[in-house]
Design a protein around this motif. Structure first.
Motif, PDB file in Angstrom:
ATOM      1  N   GLU A 131     -17.393 -14.033  36.881  1.00 45.43           N
ATOM      2  CA  GLU A 131     -18.410 -15.077  36.122  1.00 45.43           C
ATOM      3  C   GLU A 131     -19.859 -14.718  36.329  1.00 45.43           C
ATOM      4  O   GLU A 131     -20.649 -15.042  35.351  1.00 45.43           O
ATOM      5  CB  GLU A 131     -18.217 -16.623  36.625  1.00 45.43           C
ATOM      6  N   SER A 176     -21.160 -11.869  36.477  1.00 45.15           N
ATOM      7  CA  SER A 176     -21.163 -10.816  35.621  1.00 45.15           C
ATOM      8  C   SER A 176     -21.590 -11.207  34.281  1.00 45.15           C
ATOM      9  O   SER A 176     -22.455 -10.725  33.577  1.00 45.15           O
ATOM     10  CB  SER A 176     -20.141  -9.855  35.800  1.00 45.15           C
ATOM     11  N   GLN A 177     -20.516 -12.018  33.881  1.00 44.19           N
ATOM     12  CA  GLN A 177     -20.890 -12.476  32.348  1.00 44.19           C
ATOM     13  C   GLN A 177     -21.900 -13.339  32.117  1.00 44.19           C
ATOM     14  O   GLN A 177     -22.669 -13.203  30.974  1.00 44.19           O
ATOM     15  CB  GLN A 177     -19.503 -13.441  32.143  1.00 44.19           C
ATOM     16  N   LYS A 178     -22.474 -14.078  33.145  1.00 45.68           N
ATOM     17  CA  LYS A 178     -23.592 -14.689  33.000  1.00 45.68           C
ATOM     18  C   LYS A 178     -24.966 -13.827  32.536  1.00 45.68           C
ATOM     19  O   LYS A 178     -25.682 -14.057  31.941  1.00 45.68           O
ATOM     20  CB  LYS A 178     -23.942 -15.542  34.300  1.00 45.68           C
ATOM     21  N   LYS A 202     -24.626 -12.060  29.295  1.00 44.38           N
ATOM     22  CA  LYS A 202     -24.741 -13.044  28.117  1.00 44.38           C
ATOM     23  C   LYS A 202     -26.141 -13.560  28.146  1.00 44.38           C
ATOM     24  O   LYS A 202     -26.477 -14.434  27.346  1.00 44.38           O
ATOM     25  CB  LYS A 202     -23.853 -14.445  28.180  1.00 44.38           C
ATOM     26  N   ILE A 246     -10.438 -15.550  27.054  1.00 49.27           N
ATOM     27  CA  ILE A 246     -10.976 -13.988  26.686  1.00 49.27           C
ATOM     28  C   ILE A 246      -9.451 -13.505  26.325  1.00 49.27           C
ATOM     29  O   ILE A 246      -8.689 -13.431  26.584  1.00 49.27           O
ATOM     30  CB  ILE A 246     -10.881 -13.338  28.310  1.00 49.27           C
ATOM     31  N   SER A 292     -17.322  -6.056  33.749  1.00 52.40           N
ATOM     32  CA  SER A 292     -17.261  -7.421  34.656  1.00 52.40           C
ATOM     33  C   SER A 292     -16.258  -7.417  35.556  1.00 52.40           C
ATOM     34  O   SER A 292     -16.380  -8.580  36.331  1.00 52.40           O
ATOM     35  CB  SER A 292     -17.269  -8.408  33.569  1.00 52.40           C
ATOM     36  N   ILE A 308     -13.917  -4.844  28.797  1.00 51.46           N
ATOM     37  CA  ILE A 308     -14.734  -5.875  29.797  1.00 51.46           C
ATOM     38  C   ILE A 308     -14.323  -5.569  31.385  1.00 51.46           C
ATOM     39  O   ILE A 308     -15.212  -5.722  32.232  1.00 51.46           O
ATOM     40  CB  ILE A 308     -14.190  -7.189  29.418  1.00 51.46           C
TER      41      ILE A 308
END
Lengths: 490, 398
Positions: free
Chosen positions: A452, A454-456, A459, A277, A289, A285
């Protein structure tokens, strides 16, 4: 450790002297089991006990139930029954000294399973800590449900002889005992005198009278003495077991099982990351997230250009966990800090700590980012901004913060209510739903897990049902009047 | 007045200070006694040299080593660490900590949210009273509650105090034990985002809290006058400590109309509070100890618990020089904390330059401090000898 599993497996031996072996439901696990068991039983017993310990961990850390409260006991017993672990439910429900065949069988399984898990959990400091914490909860719970005669038998069996203080001595300090012991009817209680370090949990909570290095405890607080002894015993024996691991690991059938046991349950510790990152993206971010604890630290750092030690540690390790490289990290902290200090001062006093977090200084350990449990229970002192915002913020402060982020009044009051009821992790889960405008209902136990997941979602790796009415348009709350400034503490 | 403090000339003066003023002999005996049964050389010392260069894992075997080391390296600051199972320079990161004095660190910067006279590194006679209270409360708790005897109080050199407990039981206490004592003594919890930091519940007050409150009461009115906790511009943060809305607005309306001094406002507040409790029996649970909670938030010691909990935290040595102020970290008696005056504390300049006016008095003060240190070390050596004898006896029994 003379506990071994022979290659030649046989059936369970005849009951023999089970009464001598297992006279009581509650054991202190002083002597390891010596019988032969099948590999299959070995595996079943191990898994069943892991499930038992997991139940306890869910009850205390995830649900936030107070150990030995009514809800706690009820939750644990129900959960055990639901999982088909009737014998553990039985052992946890009454802790007596019955002598039916079922009693003996339950105690035998309890005994063997405990020693198997010692082998599985002696590997690392982290595992040991988890195991000891759970086994102690189990022990305390079982001690607390023990009644009348069973208690006396337990003391006798384990040679626990302590003498009470005389009436005269008690009368001398009676006023102090009344003040400092959290029970009523002190007059009728017998008191024991033990060294203060035997009852650290009572000292820590200021629930015992101390004088000249001695703690004055009534009978019912004796569990503290026992639990402390049991903890020491476990600690030493786990260390011992660890030394003998190589002997057991020659048996490849056991290695996989023992090694795999914890991994499937205790989750990731986020000390290794794959993604990278860039620090330039942190501002954006952090709103999308980051869990609130980290977002708050990030904002504080941007405003004050400084964080106190606890904050640097909590935030720094989190950043490492999400994939900020050491070089970036150094640059990130430096850019902020030099706004209020000389570069020289930063390099000398702070850069070391950044490198330390990455395992490049001092003992060179690769430190794991803090879990929710650790953050919730951390010490937060004057001037500190770290910790869990759902726990370590005044209601008014938390409310204003959330309103400022543009959440609807419904969401804000939900989160605030949950925090007040000490459901910090559930409040965090609500916050997760709010920033993603969705209804995920995630069980959160680690800030990096929050990130993680949140990123999923962002994305598109994880599809979620969007919720419509969650986010109020930012401009509505921009007017100062809508902000609730001095919300009193409940 | 003593000339401006200047870090550059420190390097020139320190060798003389270490040779002539620093109580090397007593210092080594204190360290050795506090390290036993491990040898003195297993104790970590750490130096901070000019330009903040840190030297860790140093150790000495006897006084001669210390003398050589001090002359050779000329440390601007001298720290004392833990006792290891081996010589720390050999073991480094693998060495295991065996023992360590139980230490406390109280720093006036942690009082910034309540003190009004100074902020950050500054300190004056008024805010020094916070340290006096802290010292008295902690000292009493350590002696009466935990039964410790060898308790050394040291001025940190700038704006705080340190406490070293050398009893065998304290030195060998494990981390959970240290944590428990720290938590037992710590009543003020909460960070930037929490205004009210003291919650005493509604059960009986623990004996130790009652005792602390009695000590606070001796100083409270004086502090109220010195600090003007309830001055008009401070009133808002005071009101935030009142958890009951109705009471809060009553207090607010009345106090806003009043003039200083705070003492009058405080007495009015107590009146309102007492009336309010009488009229509203149902709210008493929530605010039963409100007065006590506020007093504690304003006066109770604010410990840096991490220093106490850590097993191997380095802490500035007694009689080390504070590199930023030039002041000596003098030892003092807890009973005498209130007589300690910040500008009467010897500095390296006043001690080594007999042309400055304070030279005479500061030298006397330095001697007195060394004497207190000496007495403590003698007592410690005696207890240590007794402990060893009784240990030898018990081991013969087997």
């Amino acid at each position: 450790m003379d506990f071994k599993v022979k290659r030649k497996s046989t059936k369970t031996p005849a009951t023999g002297n089970q009464f001598e072996l297992y006279p009581h439901d509650l054991q202190l696990y002083k002597i390891p089991p010596v019988e032969n068991i099948t590999l299959q039983e070995f595996e079943t017993l191990a898994l069943e006990r892991v499930n038992l310990l997991r139940t306890l961990s869910t009850a205390t850390t995830l649900r936030g139930l107070r150990l030995n409260s009514e809800e706690f006991v009820e939750f644990v017993l129900n959960d055990l029954r639901a999982q088909g672990l009737k014998y553990y439910a039985k052992l946890c429900e009454k802790s007596g000294c019955g002598s039916t065949k079922a009693d003996f069988e339950a105690r035998r399984k309890d005994h063997i399973a405990h020693f198997i898990l010692r082998l599985a959990y002696c590997r690392t400091e982290e595992l040991r800590r988890w195991f000891i914490a759970r086994e102690l909860e189990l022990f305390k719970m079982r001690f607390a449900v023990m009644r009348g005669e069973a208690v006396e038998v337990f003391f006798k069996l384990n040679n626990l002889c302590y003498t009470t203080i005389s009436e005269d001595e008690k009368n001398e300090v009676i006023q102090n005992l009344i003040e400092s012991t959290p029970y009523s009817k002190i007059d009728n209680m017998k008191f024991y005198k033990v060294k203060f370090f035997e009852v650290l949990d009572l000292v820590k909570a200021r629930k015992v009278f101390l004088n000249d290095g001695y703690a004055y405890i009534p009978h019912r607080d004796f569990i503290s003495v026992l639990a402390a002894q049991y903890r020491t015993h476990l600690k030493q024996n786990l260390a011992k077991a660890c030394h003998h691991l190589c002997e057991i690991e020659q048996d490849e059938r056991l290695v996989c099982l023992l090694k795999g046991l914890h991994q499937s349950y205790s989750g990731n510790d986020y000390s290794e990351t794959k993604a990278v990152i860039p620090i330039e993206s942190l501002d954006s971010i952090s709103t999308k997230s980051f869990p609130l604890c980290m977002r708050q630290l990030h904002e504080q750092l941007r405003i004050a250009h400084h964080l106190k030690h606890g904050g640097r540690l909590q935030y720094g390790l989190f950043l490492k966990g999400i994939g900020v490289t050491l070089e970036d990290s150094l640059r990130f902290w430096r850019e902020e800090f030099i706004k209020i200090m000389d570069l020289d001062k930063f390099e000398k006093q702070y850069a070391y700590n950044v490198r330390y977090n990455y395992g490049k200084e001092g003992s060179k350990r690769n430190y794991s980012p803090f879990s929710c449990l650790k953050i919730i229970n951390t010490n937060v002192g004057p001037g500190d901004c770290h910790g869990c915002p759902f726990r370590h913020c005044d209601t008014g402060v938390l409310k204003n913060k959330l309103i400022g982020y543009g959440f609807s009044h419904q969401v804000v009051s939900d989160i605030v209510e949950l925090s007040k009821k000490t459901h910090f992790q559930i409040a965090c889960s609500k916050y997760f739903d709010a920033i993603h405008n969705a209804d995920v209902g995630l069980g959160i136990n680690h800030p990096n897990q929050f990130f993680e997941e949140s990123q999923k979602i962002l994305k598109g790796e994880l599809k979620v049902q969007p919720k419509k009415e969650n986010l109020v348009k930012k401009d509505i709350v921009d007017s100062i009047d809508a902000m609730d400034f001095d919300e009193p503490l409940e | 007045m003593i000339g401006e403090h200047n870090e550059n000339i420190l390097s020139d003066m320190l060798p003389t200070y270490y040779a002539r003023q620093f109580p090397q002999n007593i210092f080594c005996r204190w360290l050795a006694c506090g390290s036993s049964p491990q040898p003195l050389c297993n104790r970590e010392l750490s130096f901070t040299l000019a330009d903040d260069v840190y030297l860790r894992y140093l150790s000495i075997s006897h006084q001669k080593d210390l003398q050589t080391l001090l002359q050779k390296k000329c440390p601007h600051k001298l720290d004392v660490g833990a006792v290891y199972n081996t010589k720390p320079s050999v073991g480094r990161h693998d060495a295991v900590v065996i023992s360590r004095e139980l230490v406390f660190d109280i720093d006036l910067t942690d009082y910034d949210e309540i003190r009004t006279c100074c902020q950050e590194a500054r300190v004056c006679e008024k805010c020094w009273k916070f340290m006096v209270i802290a010292c008295e409360i902690i000292d009493k708790a350590l002696k009466d509650d935990f039964g410790f005897q060898s308790i050394l109080w040291v001025f940190s050199g700038r704006r705080g105090i340190h406490c070293w407990v050398s009893d065998y039981e304290a030195r060998t206490l494990d981390s959970p034990g240290r944590g428990a004592i720290a938590d037992y003594l710590c009543l003020i919890v909460g960070g930037e985002n929490q205004s009210k930091k003291v919650h005493l519940g509604n059960e009986n007050l623990h004996s130790s809290i009652r005792r602390a409150l009695n000590i606070i009461d001796k100083y409270f009115e004086q502090l109220l006058q010195d600090q003007e906790f309830l001055a008009t511009d401070k009133l808002n943060s005071f009101l935030k400590l009142i958890p009951d809305d109705a009471l809060k607005s009553q207090v607010e309306t009345t106090l806003k109309k009043m003039q200083e001094p705070s003492l009058n406002k405080w007495n009015t507040f107590i009146n309102i509070y007492e009336n309010y409790c009488r009229e509203n029996g149902n709210v008493i649970r929530k605010i039963k100890y409100l007065i006590e909670e506020i007093k504690i938030q304003y006066c109770y010691p604010r410990l840096d618990v991490n220093v106490t909990k850590g097993f191997n935290h380095l802490l500035k040595s007694p009689f080390s020089i504070h590199p930023k102020t030039g002041k000596v970290s003098v030892v003092f008696k807890s009973a005498n904390a209130k007589n300690l005056k910040i500008d009467e504390i010897p500095t390296i300049y006043s001690l080594l330059d007999d042309s400055v006016a304070e030279n005479n008095q500061h030298e006397t003060n330095m001697k007195a401090a060394v004497k207190i240190f000496q007495e403590l070390v003698f007592a410690l050596e005696k207890t240590e000898a007794m402990r060893k004898r009784s240990d030898a006896n018990t081991s013969l029994d087997f």
